[in-house]
Motif scaffolding. Structure first.
Motif, PDB file in Angstrom:
ATOM      1  N   CYS A   1       0.840  -1.205   0.000  1.00  0.00           N
ATOM      2  CA  CYS A   1       0.000   0.000   0.000  1.00  0.00           C
ATOM      3  C   CYS A   1       0.869   1.245   0.000  1.00  0.00           C
ATOM      4  N   ILE A   2       0.588   2.152  -0.922  1.00  0.00           N
ATOM      5  CA  ILE A   2       1.217   3.457  -0.963  1.00  0.00           C
ATOM      6  C   ILE A   2       0.150   4.482  -0.580  1.00  0.00           C
ATOM      7  N   CYS A   3       0.447   5.266   0.424  1.00  0.00           N
ATOM      8  CA  CYS A   3      -0.495   6.270   0.913  1.00  0.00           C
ATOM      9  C   CYS A   3       0.233   7.605   0.917  1.00  0.00           C
ATOM     10  N   ILE A   4      -0.158   8.532   0.035  1.00  0.00           N
ATOM     11  CA  ILE A   4       0.551   9.802  -0.069  1.00  0.00           C
ATOM     12  C   ILE A   4      -0.403  10.985   0.054  1.00  0.00           C
ATOM     13  N   ASP A   5       0.156  12.051   0.604  1.00  0.00           N
ATOM     14  CA  ASP A   5      -0.559  13.302   0.801  1.00  0.00           C
ATOM     15  C   ASP A   5       0.289  14.407   0.165  1.00  0.00           C
ATOM     16  N   PRO A   6       0.317  14.461  -1.172  1.00  0.00           N
ATOM     17  CA  PRO A   6       1.206  15.411  -1.851  1.00  0.00           C
ATOM     18  C   PRO A   6       0.722  16.845  -1.675  1.00  0.00           C
ATOM     19  N   PRO A   7       1.555  17.833  -2.027  1.00  0.00           N
ATOM     20  CA  PRO A   7       1.096  19.224  -1.990  1.00  0.00           C
ATOM     21  C   PRO A   7      -0.184  19.390  -2.807  1.00  0.00           C
ATOM     22  N   TYR A   8      -1.135  20.108  -2.258  1.00  0.00           N
ATOM     23  CA  TYR A   8      -2.427  20.281  -2.922  1.00  0.00           C
ATOM     24  C   TYR A   8      -2.392  21.347  -4.011  1.00  0.00           C
ATOM     25  N   ASN A   9      -1.277  22.083  -4.075  1.00  0.00           N
ATOM     26  CA  ASN A   9      -1.147  23.186  -5.026  1.00  0.00           C
ATOM     27  C   ASN A   9      -2.240  24.231  -4.800  1.00  0.00           C
ATOM     28  N   THR A  10      -2.361  24.640  -3.538  1.00  0.00           N
ATOM     29  CA  THR A  10      -3.404  25.602  -3.156  1.00  0.00           C
ATOM     30  C   THR A  10      -2.997  27.044  -3.411  1.00  0.00           C
ATOM     31  N   GLN A  11      -1.782  27.231  -3.963  1.00  0.00           N
ATOM     32  CA  GLN A  11      -1.220  28.568  -4.186  1.00  0.00           C
ATOM     33  C   GLN A  11      -0.984  29.296  -2.864  1.00  0.00           C
ATOM     34  N   SER A  12      -0.637  28.516  -1.842  1.00  0.00           N
ATOM     35  CA  SER A  12      -0.313  29.075  -0.534  1.00  0.00           C
ATOM     36  C   SER A  12       1.164  28.833  -0.236  1.00  0.00           C
ATOM     37  N   GLY A  13       1.732  29.670   0.579  1.00  0.00           N
ATOM     38  CA  GLY A  13       3.121  29.503   0.975  1.00  0.00           C
ATOM     39  C   GLY A  13       3.194  28.961   2.387  1.00  0.00           C
ATOM     40  N   PHE A  14       3.907  27.854   2.566  1.00  0.00           N
ATOM     41  CA  PHE A  14       4.068  27.256   3.881  1.00  0.00           C
ATOM     42  C   PHE A  14       5.537  27.277   4.277  1.00  0.00           C
ATOM     43  N   GLU A  15       5.791  27.139   5.566  1.00  0.00           N
ATOM     44  CA  GLU A  15       7.158  27.219   6.067  1.00  0.00           C
ATOM     45  C   GLU A  15       8.039  26.115   5.516  1.00  0.00           C
ATOM     46  N   LEU A  16       7.488  24.918   5.369  1.00  0.00           N
ATOM     47  CA  LEU A  16       8.314  23.771   5.016  1.00  0.00           C
ATOM     48  C   LEU A  16       8.308  23.411   3.542  1.00  0.00           C
ATOM     49  N   TYR A  17       7.360  23.899   2.771  1.00  0.00           N
ATOM     50  CA  TYR A  17       7.351  23.563   1.353  1.00  0.00           C
ATOM     51  C   TYR A  17       6.573  24.613   0.568  1.00  0.00           C
ATOM     52  N   ASP A  18       6.852  24.624  -0.731  1.00  0.00           N
ATOM     53  CA  ASP A  18       6.199  25.582  -1.627  1.00  0.00           C
ATOM     54  C   ASP A  18       4.965  24.937  -2.230  1.00  0.00           C
ATOM     55  N   ASP A  19       3.802  25.492  -1.936  1.00  0.00           N
ATOM     56  CA  ASP A  19       2.561  24.969  -2.506  1.00  0.00           C
ATOM     57  C   ASP A  19       2.026  25.925  -3.567  1.00  0.00           C
ATOM     58  N   LYS A  20       2.959  26.644  -4.217  1.00  0.00           N
ATOM     59  CA  LYS A  20       2.569  27.636  -5.218  1.00  0.00           C
ATOM     60  C   LYS A  20       3.084  27.266  -6.608  1.00  0.00           C
ATOM     61  N   LEU A  21       3.130  25.987  -6.906  1.00  0.00           N
ATOM     62  CA  LEU A  21       3.598  25.577  -8.219  1.00  0.00           C
ATOM     63  C   LEU A  21       2.599  25.966  -9.294  1.00  0.00           C
ATOM     64  N   GLU A  22       3.112  26.382 -10.432  1.00  0.00           N
ATOM     65  CA  GLU A  22       2.250  26.568 -11.598  1.00  0.00           C
ATOM     66  C   GLU A  22       1.700  25.199 -11.964  1.00  0.00           C
ATOM     67  N   HIS A  23       0.472  25.170 -12.493  1.00  0.00           N
ATOM     68  CA  HIS A  23      -0.218  23.899 -12.714  1.00  0.00           C
ATOM     69  C   HIS A  23       0.621  22.902 -13.503  1.00  0.00           C
ATOM     70  N   ALA A  24       1.258  23.349 -14.574  1.00  0.00           N
ATOM     71  CA  ALA A  24       2.091  22.449 -15.374  1.00  0.00           C
ATOM     72  C   ALA A  24       3.269  21.922 -14.565  1.00  0.00           C
ATOM     73  N   GLN A  25       3.818  22.760 -13.694  1.00  0.00           N
ATOM     74  CA  GLN A  25       4.926  22.319 -12.852  1.00  0.00           C
ATOM     75  C   GLN A  25       4.469  21.234 -11.881  1.00  0.00           C
ATOM     76  N   TRP A  26       3.254  21.403 -11.343  1.00  0.00           N
ATOM     77  CA  TRP A  26       2.729  20.395 -10.418  1.00  0.00           C
ATOM     78  C   TRP A  26       2.567  19.054 -11.132  1.00  0.00           C
ATOM     79  N   LEU A  27       2.029  19.073 -12.332  1.00  0.00           N
ATOM     80  CA  LEU A  27       1.871  17.843 -13.096  1.00  0.00           C
ATOM     81  C   LEU A  27       3.220  17.204 -13.404  1.00  0.00           C
ATOM     82  N   SER A  28       4.204  18.051 -13.756  1.00  0.00           N
ATOM     83  CA  SER A  28       5.540  17.538 -14.050  1.00  0.00           C
ATOM     84  C   SER A  28       6.209  16.984 -12.796  1.00  0.00           C
ATOM     85  N   MET A  29       5.886  17.547 -11.650  1.00  0.00           N
ATOM     86  CA  MET A  29       6.410  17.025 -10.395  1.00  0.00           C
ATOM     87  C   MET A  29       5.821  15.655 -10.083  1.00  0.00           C
TER      88      MET A  29
END
Length: 412
Positions: free
Chosen positions: A61-89
């Motif tokens: 079982c793989i259970c993941i909670d990836p960045p939601y790409n909410t266009q918000s900035g968090f202390e530990l990670y960037d959740d502001k990826l452009e949509h194409a960048q998120w897909l490429s990630m």
């Protein structure tokens, strides 16, 4: 089948094969045993590539909670990826995750409306649309926010994919008091509590449109457009065995009795998970606060242990290997450990050391938060902490020997 297209998709498709191999460098051992439980600090794309040679086809079982790409900035990670960048990630990571899954394994991905629907099409491409299992709606918030614009968002999605639908099957959930309360015994039947159900359906059954007579002499036929679900002979047999319920006064249309002792030991999982069943965001934040003794605002929306417990109950058995390559605060690894599953957790940020590591040490020591009481967790086991080491020049060199040799090395 339709495919998504985006800027630089060609590079994203090739990325998984181009990721260089790295050694997994041993740092420290915690608890007793648990050599197969791995906490890895480092970029998850490189870490997944390092795991493929030694763990291909082994993860249940793989259970993941990836960045939601909410266009918000968090202390530990960037959740502001452009949509194409998120897909490429996501694309190359999904490719490598698929390689790690067992044939009877499954992938569970939590997302919200920002990317869930695009992720569905993306995973159709990587896993095959025929291997899509379902989309679960999890009630993460149970109170309305009147300050919300238009709608108060109260749910996340959990997208479920099988490595192979032909090989995967969901486990039943335990029966609880909520399900058992529906069983009554108004006629003091010596066979115990029972529940009644209709004896007719829309489907046509052979000899399924006959008339029956109740205890008071009243005649009954199936409603228009419906048919009895059993033959007349079987209906008579059920009635003779007092398995047909005509109501307390004998005047009601017949219904079939099913006894509690006859039902399955578990319940088929549904696709709407309420906060009472699977926890909620506030519960998760309270768990984090209890673990670290302070408000950990760096984890804006951690997942409650009950949500992960429910997923692992459906998707795994004790001893199975669970993987989370977006480990966050360490919830998946903590729950897997308490439930007797083996686990691998990957996290890039420094909180792999400052939060995941101490949290899992507390689990080994027997911490009693989250699901501990419900699963009878008292502590035990262990795990190894690794970081991504040097790049391996030979592309086909196996990480299995690297991990094996590293286990005996001296931590830095």
């Amino acid at each position: 089948m339709p495919f998504l297209d985006w800027v630089n998709k060609a590079q994203a498709v090739e990325a998984a094969s181009r990721v260089p191999h790295h050694l997994l460098e041993f740092q420290s051992a915690h608890g007793e045993g648990g050599a197969e439980n791995l906490l890895i600090q480092g970029d998850n794309l490189a870490a997944l590539k390092a795991l493929v040679p030694s763990h291909r086809g082994q993860v249940r079982c793989i259970c993941i909670d990836p960045p939601y790409n909410t266009q918000s900035g968090f202390e530990l990670y960037d959740d502001k990826l452009e949509h194409a960048q998120w897909l490429s990630m996501m694309y190359p990571r999904l490719v490598l995750l698929r390689e790690l899954l067992r044939e009877d394994g499954s992938l569970w991905v939590t997302l919200d409306d920002n990317e869930a629907h695009y992720a569905k099409v993306l995973m159709d491409e990587v896993f095959g649309r025929e291997n899509f299992v379902t989309s679960i709606c999890w009630e993460k918030v149970y109170t309305l926010k009147n300050t919300a614009k238009n709608f108060s968002e109260m749910h996340d999605f959990v997208l479920v994919y099988a490595r192979s639908q032909a090989s995967w099957a969901a486990n039943l959930l335990p029966r609880g008091e909520k399900q058992n309360r529906a069983f009554k015994n108004p006629d003091a039947d010596p066979r115990g509590p029972w529940i009644d159900s209709a004896v007719h359906a829309r489907n046509f059954y052979s000899k399924g449109s006959y008339s029956v007579v109740g205890p008071t002499g009243k005649s009954f036929s199936p409603p228009p457009g419906r048919y009895w679900t059993v033959s007349e002979e079987n209906f008579r047999a059920l009635d003779a065995e007092k398995r047909i319920w005509w109501g307390a006064d004998g005047k009601n249309a017949p219904r079939k009795k099913t006894f509690l002792t006859e039902v399955k030991a578990g319940v088929v999982p549904g696709t709407i998970w309420s906060h009472e069943e699977a926890g909620h965001n506030a519960e998760a934040k309270a768990e984090i606060k209890a673990l670290f003794g302070r408000d950990e605002e760096i984890f804006i929306t951690p997942k409650p242990e009950r949500l992960i417990e429910r997923i692992l109950h459906i998707a795994t058995e004790p001893g199975d290997l669970v993987l989370d390559s977006f480990l966050g605060s360490g919830t998946t690894a903590a729950v897997a450990h308490k439930m007797g599953r083996r686990w691998i957790g990957v996290e890039l940020g420094e909180h792999a050391r400052t939060h995941c590591l101490p949290r899992l040490e507390k689990v080994v020591a027997g911490e009693q938060g989250g699901i501990s009481e419900s699963v009878g967790w008292k502590g035990g086991g262990g795990f190894r902490f690794y970081t991504l080491g040097e790049r391996v020049t030979a592309p086909d060199r196996s990480s299995a020997s690297d991990v094996s040799s590293a286990r005996g090395s001296k931590p830095r």
